[in-house]
Design a protein around this motif. Sequence first.
Motif, PDB file in Angstrom:
ATOM      1  N   ILE A 319     -13.363   6.703 -22.696  1.00  0.00           N
ATOM      2  CA  ILE A 319     -13.489   5.829 -24.249  1.00  0.00           C
ATOM      3  C   ILE A 319     -12.207   6.185 -25.131  1.00  0.00           C
ATOM      4  CG2 ILE A 319     -15.021   4.360 -25.746  1.00  0.00           C
ATOM      5  CD1 ILE A 319     -16.762   4.437 -23.895  1.00  0.00           C
ATOM      6  N   ASP A 330     -20.296   9.567 -28.502  1.00  0.00           N
ATOM      7  CA  ASP A 330     -21.286   7.951 -28.968  1.00  0.00           C
ATOM      8  C   ASP A 330     -20.443   7.218 -30.053  1.00  0.00           C
ATOM      9  OD1 ASP A 330     -23.079   8.706 -27.920  1.00  0.00           O
ATOM     10  OD2 ASP A 330     -23.577  10.470 -29.940  1.00  0.00           O
ATOM     11  N   GLU A 331     -18.739   7.721 -30.276  1.00  0.00           N
ATOM     12  CA  GLU A 331     -17.950   6.528 -30.760  1.00  0.00           C
ATOM     13  C   GLU A 331     -17.038   5.073 -30.028  1.00  0.00           C
ATOM     14  OE1 GLU A 331     -13.311   6.957 -32.971  1.00  0.00           O
ATOM     15  OE2 GLU A 331     -14.902   8.233 -32.094  1.00  0.00           O
ATOM     16  N   PRO A 332     -18.524   4.737 -30.871  1.00  0.00           N
ATOM     17  CA  PRO A 332     -17.516   4.111 -29.279  1.00  0.00           C
ATOM     18  C   PRO A 332     -15.869   2.989 -29.250  1.00  0.00           C
ATOM     19  CG  PRO A 332     -17.792   1.782 -31.857  1.00  0.00           C
ATOM     20  CD  PRO A 332     -18.522   4.033 -31.778  1.00  0.00           C
ATOM     21  N   VAL A 367     -16.261  -3.011 -24.372  1.00  0.00           N
ATOM     22  CA  VAL A 367     -16.572  -2.254 -25.595  1.00  0.00           C
ATOM     23  C   VAL A 367     -18.136  -0.906 -25.591  1.00  0.00           C
ATOM     24  CG1 VAL A 367     -16.910  -1.523 -28.414  1.00  0.00           C
ATOM     25  CG2 VAL A 367     -14.934  -3.103 -27.693  1.00  0.00           C
ATOM     26  N   GLY A 368     -17.749   0.694 -25.451  1.00  0.00           N
ATOM     27  CA  GLY A 368     -18.739   1.474 -25.459  1.00  0.00           C
ATOM     28  C   GLY A 368     -18.725   2.643 -25.785  1.00  0.00           C
ATOM     29  N   SER A 369     -19.649   3.177 -25.772  1.00  0.00           N
ATOM     30  CA  SER A 369     -19.809   4.330 -26.170  1.00  0.00           C
ATOM     31  C   SER A 369     -20.538   5.146 -24.963  1.00  0.00           C
ATOM     32  CB  SER A 369     -20.005   4.301 -27.101  1.00  0.00           C
ATOM     33  OG  SER A 369     -21.951   4.423 -27.246  1.00  0.00           O
ATOM     34  N   LYS A 377     -22.974   3.892 -22.554  1.00  0.00           N
ATOM     35  CA  LYS A 377     -23.626   2.379 -23.682  1.00  0.00           C
ATOM     36  C   LYS A 377     -22.568   1.639 -23.871  1.00  0.00           C
ATOM     37  CE  LYS A 377     -26.400   1.506 -27.477  1.00  0.00           C
ATOM     38  NZ  LYS A 377     -27.381   1.729 -28.769  1.00  0.00           N
ATOM     39  N   VAL A 379     -21.285  -1.666 -26.040  1.00  0.00           N
ATOM     40  CA  VAL A 379     -21.687  -2.494 -26.977  1.00  0.00           C
ATOM     41  C   VAL A 379     -21.160  -4.370 -26.897  1.00  0.00           C
ATOM     42  CG1 VAL A 379     -20.674  -2.423 -28.813  1.00  0.00           C
ATOM     43  CG2 VAL A 379     -21.041  -0.097 -27.967  1.00  0.00           C
ATOM     44  N   TYR A 394     -21.166  -7.035 -33.974  1.00  0.00           N
ATOM     45  CA  TYR A 394     -20.650  -7.670 -31.354  1.00  0.00           C
ATOM     46  C   TYR A 394     -21.420  -8.161 -31.553  1.00  0.00           C
ATOM     47  CZ  TYR A 394     -16.857  -3.518 -31.896  1.00  0.00           C
ATOM     48  OH  TYR A 394     -15.706  -3.219 -31.496  1.00  0.00           O
TER      49      TYR A 394
END
Length: 492
Positions: A319, A330-332, A367-369, A377, A379, A394
């Motif tokens: 990411i 956990d940062e997108p 976009v994900g994290s 995950k 986004v 989003y």
Amino acid sequence: MSFDHLSHTMAARFGDAPAIADDNGSFTFNELDSRVGAFAAQLRELGFGRGDVLAVILPNRVELVVAMFAAWRLGGAITPVNPAFTQTEATRQVGDSGAKFAITTGPDAPSGGAPTILVDDMRTETDDAPEPVDVSADDLALLIYTSGSTGRPKGVMLDHANTDAMSRIMGDHIKLTADDHSLLILPLFHVNAIMVSVLAPLRRGARATIAGQFSPSTFFDRVEKARPTYFSAVPTIYSLLVSLPPEVQPDTSSLRFVVCGAAPVSKEILEASAKRFGFNMIEGYGLTEGTCASACNPVDGVQKLGTVGPALPEQTIRIVRPDGTDADVDEPGEVLISGPTVMRGYLGNPEATAKTVIDGWLHTGDVGSLDADGYLKLVDRIKDMIIRGGENIYPKEIESVLAAVDGVLEAAVIGRPDPVLGEVPVAYVVAYPGAQLDEETLREHCRTHLARVKVPVAVHVVEALPKNPVGKISKPALRESDAALAAGNQGN
């Protein structure tokens, strides 16, 4: 080289075990390879050979798989074409692919302008089957065209190294054995169907049954009759299944698991499917450019709802921030993928290839994290992001809030151009059969659960959302219809 995803290799290993079936018949591995050899002989007589491309414009049926293996036997490749295409659409793909021949259902079916072979004229027997050529890892195997959701469709070049790695990795991940049986319901012009529902099981000596056409009203009849151990589907199919009348109580005991992929699915649909039908549903993620799948929840083990699982074996997911640095846990940021399944490139489009695959990393545009356990995950799509007065929004976040409302079956949010704010979010919602939804009540629900800037300026309850041929909600088509709606309102 010898690959386990080639029909002659599988026939040598599994012989007279059942291999594949469709609505018209069934074949053992030996019988399948015999059919492949017969059609390969026919193609060879027509001048088809190494490096050539065969367009296959057929609905789901075993002949499409035979054609694929026959092209590979001669060192060629196939480009599967949506049989619902118009002549114009078929011509665009067939012409761009440089296909030497096209297999069609009849003289009136779209052929894309290539010389045609009618499916009923495909040779089924021969005493002179050609010996399989020695294909190499970088020989082109599949030319799959993107859906065009982000522009003009592009031909994704997948070689035998890609197809071998993907079918092997997926088979390992979902723990396929010769006792498994896939029910194929997705269209075979899509890489998911070829990889997850055909090649992955066959190379393990398992069976595949091809459903000619998906129908929610008859689907469970087919499950009860065929007794598959798994199937792969898109969110739209699960939405249709959970919308069936409550008296539909099928026997799903043969299903070891089911796969959901190709598009994001709401938590509510996942939970409703599992609760009603007892599905062990594993959600996965991937792109055609990555030969289908790059992340997937495990069949056995920790399944995290709301994620698409960890990276599949031999693949790596990063990411990254807009400046290219790695994001924190956990940062997108943008999802990047590397591994043996990353495509060779886009046919005849080196510029697009260079923008998409950089130093071996596939830039997905998603976009994900990643959480602390490496579960991905999603986004949203970067291109679907709405910028309202400088604030990034989003759509998936708004869609998730709407999907939590009782009676909401599907939700889609797009950006509508605004002369002051740039863009504003607009929502479209489909109700469960028999459910009543009030548009203002839905907006009020959004006001309760979302910051003011994210609340849609309008919520429209519609009978259906536009879908592309694979079953994904088509945001471009939705934007077009919304633009027409907005223009009409301005004219009133």
